[in-house]
Scaffold this active site. Structure first.
Site, short mmCIF file in Angstrom:
data_model
loop_
_atom_site.label_atom_id
_atom_site.label_comp_id
_atom_site.label_asym_id
_atom_site.label_seq_id
_atom_site.Cartn_x
_atom_site.Cartn_y
_atom_site.Cartn_z
CB ALA A 1 9.96 -44.51 -96.49
N PRO B 1 14.69 -36.01 -99.18
CG PRO B 1 14.92 -34.69 -97.26
CD PRO B 1 14.89 -36.12 -97.73
CB SER C 1 12.73 -38.66 -110.37
OG SER C 1 11.61 -37.81 -110.38
CB ILE D 1 6.40 -41.30 -96.16
CG1 ILE D 1 7.88 -41.05 -96.53
CG2 ILE D 1 6.09 -42.79 -96.04
CD1 ILE D 1 8.27 -41.45 -97.95
CD GLN E 1 -21.17 -30.77 -134.18
OE1 GLN E 1 -20.65 -29.75 -134.62
NE2 GLN E 1 -21.55 -31.77 -134.95
N GLY F 1 -19.17 -21.98 -113.67
CA GLY F 1 -18.92 -21.49 -112.31
C GLY F 1 -19.17 -22.58 -111.27
CD GLU G 1 2.77 -46.23 -106.23
OE1 GLU G 1 3.00 -47.32 -106.77
OE2 GLU G 1 1.77 -45.97 -105.57
#
Ligand SMILES: Cc1cc2nc3c(=O)[nH]c(=O)nc-3n(C[C@H](O)[C@H](O)[C@H](O)COP(=O)(O)OP(=O)(O)OC[C@H]3O[C@@H](n4cnc5c(N)ncnc54)[C@H](O)[C@@H]3O)c2cc1C
Length: 383
Positions: free
Chosen positions: A124, A128, A132, A157, A281, A342, A365
């Site tokens: 962890a 909040p 980064s 987490i 192609q 589709g 990560e």
């Protein structure tokens, strides 16, 4: 220079593929995706074959192999099914923190249970207000006698709802300047009083892996739960990421290959305008683009793992592997949806789920942008 895997590595790769190919069914993968359930039985079976503890030391129940062998296992499982493969790979997430920095007692207490599939783990970092940027944390762990008293909350987490022990990055020195010199990694058993985990809410993919909000209110753990050195947690976390980011690259690599495999079989049988899609192609060029990206992602991921095992951590290379393989996986899964038309949009044909599952490899990560920051700072110096 030798680009061949050893006989032993090929045997490990085959064992992981045989396991996934035999055990992962499309129906079960869909069930885990739709019901948001962790594939616990498969995690235990994988552990029984030594695939969960592949790069944990033998003296703690693991197989004693390196990061490259762990990458081969993860790639093979994610190739069969990224949702199941990633969930199983993440089941032991961050057990390497204990392997890297734990004391003998900590390793003996946790790692054999991880290797046997009886204990899930987590880490962890994210809060909040700190995503980064993990150079500071709001979660505090203050010493009181022989204990740390931990208060704070963590977000997003992995395994938060089912891990037995989680490594927390906490602030242990409130006065440290810069703040990252006052952070520590501390193991918290999730049955401690004051620990609470709640589901983080519906998410795009990776439904087979739980993601939780964690709240710690006066959680007391013995000081012996400190992992590594006090106030070195930030540096230890970066050390951990050097290896774990390569495992995320392996998740992405396997996921890219999974989407590609489905494309190849589809375009060979689907006919439009009196020809197979494979005879157009435009399809051939798309297949060539995908195959080339996968080959490049595989080379850089294996190189990053091999370098980690044989020469030591190389943060820039680990970031390159994660950044490149994750981008390739997202692009290939997106193109796979397009190439199935589709059918690509419908759950039955798996590629939409693969896209949803691999998308997170560019986020957790360290986001794609954070990987690029690491790579650039290695070239241009810290900005
Ligand atoms: C499914 C899932 C599982 C997760 N599991 C875990 C876990 O087990 N443990 C854990 O600790 N965390 C976990 N995370 C959290 C994850 O690591 C963070 O979401 C991630 O690090 C980004 O942090 P953030 O979400 O706060 O985004 P922010 O940091 O707010 O970033 C938002 C955007 O800004 C960009 N950005 C931010 N700073 C910079 C910069 N300096 N330069 C360029 N761009 C920048 C980012 O790249 C991103 O695009 C998980 C997330 C998800 C989605």
């Amino acid at each position: 220079m030798d680009f061949e895997l050893t006989k032993e590595q090929k045997a490990i790769q085959k064992a992981a593929w045989d396991f996934a190919n035999g055990e992962f069914t499309k129906e079960y993968a869909l069930e885990c995706d739709q019901n948001h359930t962790f594939p616990e039985d498969l995690f235990k079976k994988a552990a029984g074959l030594g695939l969960v503890g592949i790069h944990l030391p033998e003296e703690y129940g693991g197989q004693g192999y390196g990061l490259l062998e762990a990458v081969l296992v993860c790639e093979a499982m994610c190739r069969k099914d990224p949702g199941l493969g990633m969930a199983i790979n993440l089941g032991a997430f961050a057990s390497q923190i204990i392997a890297l920095f734990g004391t003998e007692e900590q390793k003996l207490a946790y790692l054999p249970q991880v290797a046997s599939g009886d204990l899930m783990t987590g880490a962890a970092f994210t809060e909040p207000d700190h995503g980064s940027d993990i150079t500071d944390m709001a979660t505090t762990a203050m010493r009181e006698g022989g204990e740390y008293v931990i208060n704070g909350s963590k977000t997003f987490i992995t395994n938060g709802l089912n891990a037995g022990v989680i490594s927390f990055l906490c602030k242990t020195d409130l006065k440290a300047n810069p703040p990252h010199r006052g952070l520590s990694l501390i193991a918290v058993e999730t049955n401690r009083e004051g620990f609470e985990a709640t589901d983080a809410g519906p998410k795009m993919g990776l439904h087979g892996s739980t993601t939780a909000e964690l709240s710690l209110k006066n959680v007391r753990v013995p000081v012996s739960n400190l992992l590594g050195q006090e106030n070195r947690g930030f540096y230890q976390s970066l050390e951990f990421f050097n290896g774990s980011r390569v495992e995320v690259a392996a998740q992405a690599l396997g996921g890219a290959q999974a989407a590609f495999d489905r494309v190849v079989s589809y375009v060979k049988q689907r006919q439009q305008f009196g020809r197979r899609l494979a005879d157009l192609q435009v399809t051939q060029h798309k297949v060539a683009d995908m195959a080339t990206k996968i080959e490049a992602a595989r080379l850089i991921t294996y190189k990053a793992a091999w370098t980690y095992d044989n020469k030591g951590p190389n943060p820039s290379l680990s970031s390159m592997a994660k950044f490149y393989a994750a981008r390739a996986a997202v692009e290939i899964a997106d193109e796979a949806i397009q190439m199935l038309g589709g059918n690509g949009y419908f759950t039955e044909n798996e590629v939409e789920r693969i896209f949803r599952d691999v998308r997170v490899t560019e986020i957790y990560e360290g986001t794609r942008e954070i990987q690029k920051n690491t790579i650039a700072s290695n070239i241009l110096g810290k900005q």
